[in-house]
Scaffold this active site. Structure first.
Site: not given
Lengths: 328, 341
Positions: A60, A129
């Site tokens: 990322e 998440h």
């Protein structure tokens, strides 16, 4: 009018942007043949090829930096985080680089970068998440932050974001991906920085974001049966904040409730409350301002607890009822 | 021997560097090395006299690495630089006067006084900017290289970073992506032995940063960073590969910063002997001696270059001192492109 799901509306915006401008390309994890973790990019790789729908390694920070560099050098990258939580790995590039490069270089360059963040709870994916971190990004000058709540706005705000010369962070609530709504076929824009009144009312103003807009509208329908008319504002953009729409509404209703999924403390509701307290609308208030936000805990796995961790429509109904009937 | 004869005799035995570049290019390289040295000495003095605030990271002793890396680059090639980036900026073609104006916080500066030493940039000459974050420029250079490929150009992106940055996760992610996508990027690690105070021996499990190249299936080359010809030849090889679509290269230039890490450094982590030893390997002295030995430049020409550099630096400082201070009313200028927030 034609109906599309929220996810289809996002995909259509991506496709139309790529058709219209060869500088636009997509980057992200598993956005190619897999179609994206939430099937937002779907089959775009087959239409536009792997060079324009680029699968990145699971990296990322580095991939976000690649997007920043490509934007600096004349491309228009649209970057998908698989889950908004994973953006924590990329904060350096977003906050130190993308947001500040134009300023640090005295305005000599722009960073036309769009990042998409599937966010929010309700899918049973637990604490890493399911977060709603939108306010973090809205705290950073140099970034713009939008949070569409309908398929119509998902398409229009994304196209506006891709046009924008500066970095725009687009927060998409995961539970909204399958919701349907009217979406025009042409490539239209919804302006960044403009809130919208979703329902008019005279007793209380509810300012909501993302999925909370829908819960606020459900609550308003229940409250209507009790004679309480709630005005519901869909904030749509967190930065720059559309203060005028909120001020005008509060001057009309004299009561304000902020509903958002992020942790209540130091969230977007704190900013809206303070903004109203500093504005001419303060003198119009007939009751304390109420904030309904996420609890002061990570998002739990257990479905009962998960629901209890963020505002639900019955909670909104109860809070507004107490506020309007003078029990707060 | 006349000079012409001496040159002809020397040329046949000269290494690639001295045959590839003509006299003007070599003269310009020496000029830039002097500009960097005198720029940093001037900046240091201005700081000591209280004319510049904040901090700065000097690259005195590393000039061959910056100039050797940039002397064969085009204006349209990009560089990304580091907190120790004054040399890269001048090597890529920046005007020292506008850099001084930036250090003095003036509107005439490259960043209108908003960036200072750590964010010095000259986009016109392809310098996408120094960086205050160690490793921050690594993925950005890869992104610039990706843009080059998408735009079907044969330019390259050159990413400068230090030995310290090679321990950041961004290093791994950037090199991996550059390698899998075969992008036209050069990773130039200026290994000056210390990440602030911690030596490479204490911070790395391998001896050389270049050893890490094998993890990305790219060439890793180690050069003497104080010898401009070693640096330049390695960079030319890597640039040729990159322009030819053969992908990235990692080059490690072994060098040394004579000054401390920043203005707060008290040199407690290294010995005076070590510093003195490295001073004997001065990159400018080495280059000058070669230029004279090979008959490319006479002593008087070297002296003229040195004096011209000193005059340019003095004029640059004067220009900066007379610059315009930004207005406090414009403190939030250029946060967004449209101006509004």
């Amino acid at each position: 009018m034609r109906e599309l799901s929220y996810a289809q509306a996002v995909q259509e915006a991506l496709a139309q942007a790529m058709e219209a401008d060869s500088r636009v390309f997509l980057m992200g994890e598993d956005i190619g043949v897999y179609g994206g973790a939430f099937q937002v990019t779907g089959d775009l790789v087959h239409r536009f090829g792997e060079d324009r729908v680029m699968d990145t390694p699971i990296a990322e920070l580095g991939a976000a930096g690649v997007a920043v560099g490509a934007a600096l050098a004349g491309c228009r990258p649209v970057f998908e985080f698989q889950f908004s939580d994973f953006a924590t790995l990329a904060m350096e590039q977003i906050v130190n680089q993308a947001a500040k490069i134009r300023f640090m270089l005295g305005g000599k360059v722009s960073v036309p970068l769009v990042m998409r963040f599937p966010a929010g709870s309700g899918t049973g994916a637990a604490a890493q998440h399911s977060q709603s971190l939108d306010a973090w990004f809205a705290h950073v000058p140099g970034l713009k932050v939008v949070q569409p709540s309908t398929p119509h706005d998902a398409k229009g705000l994304l196209l506006a974001a891709i046009d924008d010369p500066d970095p725009v962070m687009v927060f998409e609530h995961k539970l909204l991906y399958k919701t349907k709504g009217d979406v025009p076929e042409e490539a239209y824009r919804v302006p960044i920085g403009k809130a919208v009144v979703r329902r008019e009312g005279r007793h209380v103003t509810i300012v909501a974001t993302a999925i909370m807009v829908h819960r606020a509208l459900e609550a308003a329908e229940v409250l209507k049966g009790e004679g309480i008319e709630a005005e519901v504002i869909d904030l749509r953009t967190l930065r720059p904040l559309d203060t005028q729409t909120i001020i005008d509404s509060v001057k009309k209703t004299s009561r304000l409730v902020c509903v958002y999924e992020g942790v209540k403390t130091l969230g977007i509701g704190a900013e809206i409350s303070a903004m109203i307290a500093e504005s001419e609308a303060f003198d119009y208030l007939d009751a304390p301002i109420v904030r309904l936000g996420g609890v002061e805990a990570p998002i739990p796995y257990n479905p009962v607890l998960e629901k209890a961790a963020v505002p639900q429509s019955d909670g909104i109904v109860a809070s507004v009822r107490s506020l309007v009937t003078g029990r707060i | 021997m006349t000079r012409a004869v001496k040159e002809a005799a020397a040329v046949s035995n000269l290494r690639e560097f001295y045959r590839h570049f003509d006299g003007d290019a070599l003269r310009d390289a020496l000029r830039r090395m002097y500009l960097i040295r005198r720029f940093e000495e001037g900046a240091e003095e201005a700081y000591t006299r209280g004319l510049i605030h904040g901090t700065m990271h000097l690259s005195i002793g590393q000039e061959a690495s910056a100039v050797g890396s940039c002397m064969d680059l085009r204006k349209t090639d990009y560089i990304t630089s580091t907190h120790r980036g004054h040399g890269h900026c001048i090597a890529k073609g920046a005007n020292p006067a506008l850099m001084f104006a930036e250090f003095f916080g003036k509107e005439e500066g490259y960043c209108r006084g908003r960036g200072g030493s750590m964010h010095i940039a000259d986009v016109e000459s392809g310098n996408l900017g120094a960086n205050g974050i160690v490793g921050g420029g690594l993925p950005i250079a890869v992104g610039a290289a990706l843009a080059i490929r998408k735009q079907k150009r044969d330019d390259v992106a050159v990413c400068f970073f230090g030995d310290g940055a090679s321990n950041e996760g961004a290093f791994h992610e950037a090199l991996n992506m550059a390698a899998i996508w075969k992008l036209p990027v050069l990773f130039i690690c200026e290994n000056n032995k210390y990440g602030m105070s911690v030596s490479t021996e204490r911070s790395m499990a391998v001896r050389n940063v270049a050893d890490r190249a094998s993890a990305y299936n790219m060439p890793g080359e180690i050069v003497d960073g104080n010898r401009i010809e070693d640096v330049s030849e390695a960079v030319m090889r890597a640039t040729a590969r990159a322009r030819n679509g053969e992908g990235p290269t990692l080059i490690e230039t072994k060098t040394y910063r004579i000054r401390g890490h920043s203005k707060s450094d008290r040199n407690r982590y290294r010995t005076r002997e070590e510093i003195e030893e490295w001073k004997t390997r001065d990159p400018i002295g080495h280059f000058e001696a070669n230029l004279e030995t090979f008959g490319i430049l006479g002593k008087d020409e070297v002296e003229a270059i040195r004096l011209a550099a000193e005059a340019e630096i003095a004029a640059g400082i004067e220009f900066a001192r007379n610059g315009t201070d930004p207005s406090p009313a414009e403190v939030a200028r250029d946060v967004y492109t449209g101006g509004a927030s």
